[in-house]
Design a protein around this motif. Structure first.
Motif, PDB file in Angstrom:
ATOM      1  N   UNK A  33     -15.947  73.915 -21.481  1.00  0.00           N
ATOM      2  CA  UNK A  33     -15.955  72.550 -22.019  1.00  0.00           C
ATOM      3  C   UNK A  33     -16.020  72.536 -23.540  1.00  0.00           C
ATOM      4  N   UNK A  34     -16.508  73.610 -24.128  1.00  0.00           N
ATOM      5  CA  UNK A  34     -16.605  73.681 -25.588  1.00  0.00           C
ATOM      6  C   UNK A  34     -15.274  74.040 -26.246  1.00  0.00           C
ATOM      7  N   UNK A  35     -14.300  74.452 -25.454  1.00  0.00           N
ATOM      8  CA  UNK A  35     -13.010  74.861 -25.999  1.00  0.00           C
ATOM      9  C   UNK A  35     -12.126  73.641 -26.256  1.00  0.00           C
ATOM     10  N   UNK A  36     -11.286  73.734 -27.261  1.00  0.00           N
ATOM     11  CA  UNK A  36     -10.295  72.687 -27.504  1.00  0.00           C
ATOM     12  C   UNK A  36      -9.164  72.828 -26.493  1.00  0.00           C
ATOM     13  N   UNK A  37      -8.408  71.755 -26.325  1.00  0.00           N
ATOM     14  CA  UNK A  37      -7.271  71.803 -25.404  1.00  0.00           C
ATOM     15  C   UNK A  37      -6.275  72.875 -25.817  1.00  0.00           C
ATOM     16  N   UNK A  38      -6.004  72.979 -27.101  1.00  0.00           N
ATOM     17  CA  UNK A  38      -5.038  73.979 -27.569  1.00  0.00           C
ATOM     18  C   UNK A  38      -5.516  75.395 -27.282  1.00  0.00           C
ATOM     19  N   UNK A  39      -6.823  75.628 -27.425  1.00  0.00           N
ATOM     20  CA  UNK A  39      -7.364  76.964 -27.126  1.00  0.00           C
ATOM     21  C   UNK A  39      -7.284  77.262 -25.630  1.00  0.00           C
ATOM     22  N   UNK A  40      -7.589  76.252 -24.810  1.00  0.00           N
ATOM     23  CA  UNK A  40      -7.502  76.439 -23.362  1.00  0.00           C
ATOM     24  C   UNK A  40      -6.084  76.825 -22.948  1.00  0.00           C
ATOM     25  N   UNK A  41      -5.116  76.070 -23.425  1.00  0.00           N
ATOM     26  CA  UNK A  41      -3.733  76.321 -23.029  1.00  0.00           C
ATOM     27  C   UNK A  41      -3.226  77.658 -23.563  1.00  0.00           C
ATOM     28  N   UNK A  42      -3.606  77.996 -24.785  1.00  0.00           N
ATOM     29  CA  UNK A  42      -3.166  79.277 -25.355  1.00  0.00           C
ATOM     30  C   UNK A  42      -3.775  80.442 -24.578  1.00  0.00           C
ATOM     31  N   UNK A  43      -5.056  80.339 -24.239  1.00  0.00           N
ATOM     32  CA  UNK A  43      -5.717  81.410 -23.484  1.00  0.00           C
ATOM     33  C   UNK A  43      -5.126  81.532 -22.090  1.00  0.00           C
ATOM     34  N   UNK A  44      -4.849  80.392 -21.446  1.00  0.00           N
ATOM     35  CA  UNK A  44      -4.284  80.420 -20.097  1.00  0.00           C
ATOM     36  C   UNK A  44      -2.897  81.060 -20.116  1.00  0.00           C
ATOM     37  N   UNK A  45      -2.118  80.704 -21.128  1.00  0.00           N
ATOM     38  CA  UNK A  45      -0.786  81.309 -21.258  1.00  0.00           C
ATOM     39  C   UNK A  45      -0.893  82.821 -21.423  1.00  0.00           C
ATOM     40  N   UNK A  46      -1.769  83.248 -22.326  1.00  0.00           N
ATOM     41  CA  UNK A  46      -1.912  84.681 -22.593  1.00  0.00           C
ATOM     42  C   UNK A  46      -2.429  85.430 -21.373  1.00  0.00           C
ATOM     43  N   UNK A  47      -3.322  84.793 -20.643  1.00  0.00           N
ATOM     44  CA  UNK A  47      -3.908  85.447 -19.459  1.00  0.00           C
ATOM     45  C   UNK A  47      -2.839  85.812 -18.440  1.00  0.00           C
ATOM     46  N   UNK A  48      -2.002  84.851 -18.098  1.00  0.00           N
ATOM     47  CA  UNK A  48      -1.001  85.107 -17.067  1.00  0.00           C
ATOM     48  C   UNK A  48       0.242  85.801 -17.637  1.00  0.00           C
ATOM     49  N   UNK A  49       0.462  85.634 -18.931  1.00  0.00           N
ATOM     50  CA  UNK A  49       1.585  86.326 -19.569  1.00  0.00           C
ATOM     51  C   UNK A  49       1.408  87.839 -19.506  1.00  0.00           C
ATOM     52  N   UNK A  50       0.182  88.311 -19.501  1.00  0.00           N
ATOM     53  CA  UNK A  50      -0.105  89.744 -19.593  1.00  0.00           C
ATOM     54  C   UNK A  50       0.083  90.498 -18.287  1.00  0.00           C
ATOM     55  N   UNK A  51       0.057  89.812 -17.154  1.00  0.00           N
ATOM     56  CA  UNK A  51       0.091  90.526 -15.879  1.00  0.00           C
ATOM     57  C   UNK A  51       1.401  91.275 -15.693  1.00  0.00           C
ATOM     58  N   UNK A  52       1.270  92.562 -15.426  1.00  0.00           N
ATOM     59  CA  UNK A  52       2.434  93.393 -15.130  1.00  0.00           C
ATOM     60  C   UNK A  52       3.136  93.971 -16.330  1.00  0.00           C
ATOM     61  N   UNK A  53       2.676  93.639 -17.544  1.00  0.00           N
ATOM     62  CA  UNK A  53       3.324  94.131 -18.753  1.00  0.00           C
ATOM     63  C   UNK A  53       2.480  95.237 -19.367  1.00  0.00           C
ATOM     64  N   UNK A  54       3.120  96.332 -19.753  1.00  0.00           N
ATOM     65  CA  UNK A  54       2.401  97.420 -20.423  1.00  0.00           C
ATOM     66  C   UNK A  54       1.790  96.886 -21.715  1.00  0.00           C
ATOM     67  N   UNK A  55       0.590  97.324 -22.028  1.00  0.00           N
ATOM     68  CA  UNK A  55      -0.141  96.764 -23.163  1.00  0.00           C
ATOM     69  C   UNK A  55       0.618  96.914 -24.478  1.00  0.00           C
ATOM     70  N   UNK A  56       1.273  98.064 -24.679  1.00  0.00           N
ATOM     71  CA  UNK A  56       1.950  98.275 -25.958  1.00  0.00           C
ATOM     72  C   UNK A  56       3.202  97.423 -26.110  1.00  0.00           C
ATOM     73  N   UNK A  57       3.712  96.877 -24.998  1.00  0.00           N
ATOM     74  CA  UNK A  57       4.885  96.000 -25.063  1.00  0.00           C
ATOM     75  C   UNK A  57       4.525  94.518 -25.088  1.00  0.00           C
TER      76      UNK A  57
END
Length: 560
Positions: A531-555
């Motif tokens: 609840x302390x997070x801004x909407x933009x932070x929530x959406x950016x974190x959610x995007x990054x969270x699911x964007x990372x699945x299955x991708x090698x870290x260095x890529x």
């Protein structure tokens, strides 16, 4: 209503109930807010009586609205329209078929617009449309929930196309409340038809109906005359509409005020202080007891584990369930509504199994149909509108596989839920409480925090299904469970889960109340943090969270 005067000297009056035909003492009927004590038939109330029934005592003040054209068509059938208006005004003491007021409901400031069927059948004309629109504008300016109490035969024929335009006018007014995040509720009373039913009566966030209230676009007589169909028993009644997903709830008149108090109370934020509870969850896989994945699968399926309804009763202070997809059905495998968690209003959606064979069958074994996912989507959108955090509780083997589900667009319903959650502008906390089965589970778990109960499992397919396909042997399920890494420790290692909710020794089914208390701690912690997070932070974190699945870290950085 038929009134029979008997014993004039004694001042007694009796009436015949329009529902069951029983003789009722009129004073008893009036004391019971015009509900028959014999058959529970809900009789008509005037607009003034509605307002008195709902609002806090002496809190109502009238809302003024602009003067409208009295007779736009110069209409004359057997009598000139102005004469009909004058006659209705003399009989009812009202200016037109609606009363609009400011007031308080359980101490919460609200606007109420109540229709009165006595005035030309509660028909929607220019004055009613202007009154509803003015009420919505007051609700918007003062950020008060708007409650519309409807009773109407439809648009007013004597005003022709001008009356029809009131449907668009009032719909735009309600749309502005949607855009501003102001709660709207309609109370459907008998009857509500035509232009009112097809505009503001059914475009609110929550639709509450009185028992037996009839709601529809075309009345039964019109349907019979137009297409000659025989109508089913109970057609267009509140009970029929609840079963077919159109209304959220049926509420007896005696409990209506309390129900509305609970609903509008969900718009009031709590100022309770919160202390960080970092020990509510486990984030290190090494902190979990070792267990075989197949043992976790079997533990996740035990019938004694707390269900979504059990958690709602034990982990939240209150819960108001909302029903229906507003299209065709109300899926019993999906529970959705508004609740309070540690004083904070939240939206809660979860799959529901049961503890017995009968409950499992009634709830479709916890496997939602398309109407279930569309009901969930309705509540997600309501949460976004009101700025409420979302909590989802997932325990399902998967979405229901069947012919009807496919006809109704099961894949589309799941896809829409995934996309909706991905961009929801409020905090989302998902908890896998038992089984997390494939896309049917993921449709509720695109979240900022994904928690997994210690004995819960989460997988692309059941262990048995995987064993049958890849090993051609369902008996290889234990081997498949280990290979799929479905258990909570593996999910934490893979980054699928953010944290694990501990369970009592022996599993959640051994101490259900304790398990619910542990879940409450974990969800509280997540909700208060997010609840302390801004909407933009929530959406950016959610995007990054699911964007990372299955991708090698260095890529990953290069592909963002």
């Amino acid at each position: 209503m038929t009134i029979l005067e008997t014993g004039t000297a004694a001042g007694t009056s009796w009436m015949v109930c329009p529902g069951c035909g029983s003789m009722i003492y009129v004073k008893r009927y009036e004391r019971g807010d015009r509900v028959c004590p014999e058959c529970d038939n809900h009789g008509m109330l005037t607009a003034a009586q509605r307002i008195d029934l709902l609002l806090d005592q002496e809190s109502a003040t009238p809302i003024e609205y602009a003067e409208t054209v009295a007779d736009p068509l110069q209409f004359n059938d057997s009598r000139p329209y102005p004469e009909r208006l004058d006659d209705a005004r003399r009989r009812t003491g009202m200016t037109d078929a609606i009363n609009c007021v400011r007031g308080t409901l359980g101490g919460v400031p609200v606007v109420v617009a109540a229709m009165d069927f006595r005035f030309l059948g509660g028909s929607l004309g220019s004055a009613v449309g202007e009154a509803v629109t003015a009420s919505a504008e007051v609700a918007l300016a003062e950020r008060r929930p708007l409650i519309l109490v409807t009773a109407s035969g439809g648009a007013r024929m004597q005003e022709g196309i001008v009356a029809l335009m009131q449907m668009a006018k009032t719909s735009r007014a309600l749309r502005r409340l949607d855009e501003a995040g102001v709660l709207t509720v309609s109370v459907i009373t008998d009857p509500t038809y035509g232009g009112v039913a097809a505009s503001y009566a059914t475009s609110t966030d929550v639709i509450v109906a009185e028992p037996g209230a009839r709601l529809g676009f075309a009345g039964p007589r019109v349907i019979r005359q137009t297409i000659g169909q025989t109508l089913p028993a109970g057609f267009q009644t509140a009970e029929f509409l609840l079963e077919h997903g159109i209304v959220d709830m049926i509420c007896h008149r005696s409990g209506l005020r309390d129900r509305l108090i609970r609903l509008v109370g969900m718009t009031v934020r709590s100022a309770r202080p919160y202390t960080n509870d970092a020990e509510a969850v486990i984030t290190d896989p090494a902190g979990l007891p070792t267990a075989d994945a197949w043992d976790r699968v079997r533990a996740a399926r035990r019938l004694g584990r707390p269900t979504t309804l059990d958690h709602l009763a034990g982990a939240f202070e209150e819960f108001v369930e909302l029903h229906g997809d507003r299209m065709s059905a109300d899926c019993p495998a999906m529970i959705a509504g508004l609740a309070r968690l540690d004083g904070v209003p939240v939206a809660v959606v979860g799959t529901q199994k049961g503890h017995t064979a009968a409950e499992l069958a009634q709830r479709n074994y916890g496997m939602p149909t398309p109407s279930g996912y569309r009901k969930a989507a309705r509540v997600f959108r309501l949460a976004a509108k009101l700025g409420l955090p979302v909590v989802t509780l997932v325990d399902t083997a998967g979405a229901y596989p069947g012919i009807e589900a496919e006809k109704q667009g099961q894949a589309v319903a799941i896809a829409e839920s995934l996309k909706l959650l991905a961009g929801l502008p409020v905090p989302v906390v998902a908890v896998i409480t038992g089984e997390g089965g494939s896309g049917g589970a993921l449709a509720l778990a695109v979240a900022d925090r994904v928690l997994v109960c210690e004995n819960a499992v989460y997988s692309v397919i059941t262990a048995e299904g995987c064993a049958s396909i890849l090993w051609q042997d369902a008996a290889a399920a234990p081997r498949a469970a280990r290979a799929l890494r479905v258990d909570s420790a593996a999910l934490l290692e893979l980054g699928i889960a953010d944290a694990v909710v501990p369970e009592p020794e022996g599993g959640a089914d051994t101490h259900p109340a304790a398990a619910t208390a542990l879940l409450r701690r974990a969800v509280r912690q997540a909700v208060h943090e997010l609840r302390a997070w801004s909407t933009s932070d929530l959406l950016a974190h959610r995007h990054a969270r699911f964007r990372a699945f299955g991708v090698a870290r260095n890529d990953l950085q290069e592909n963002r």
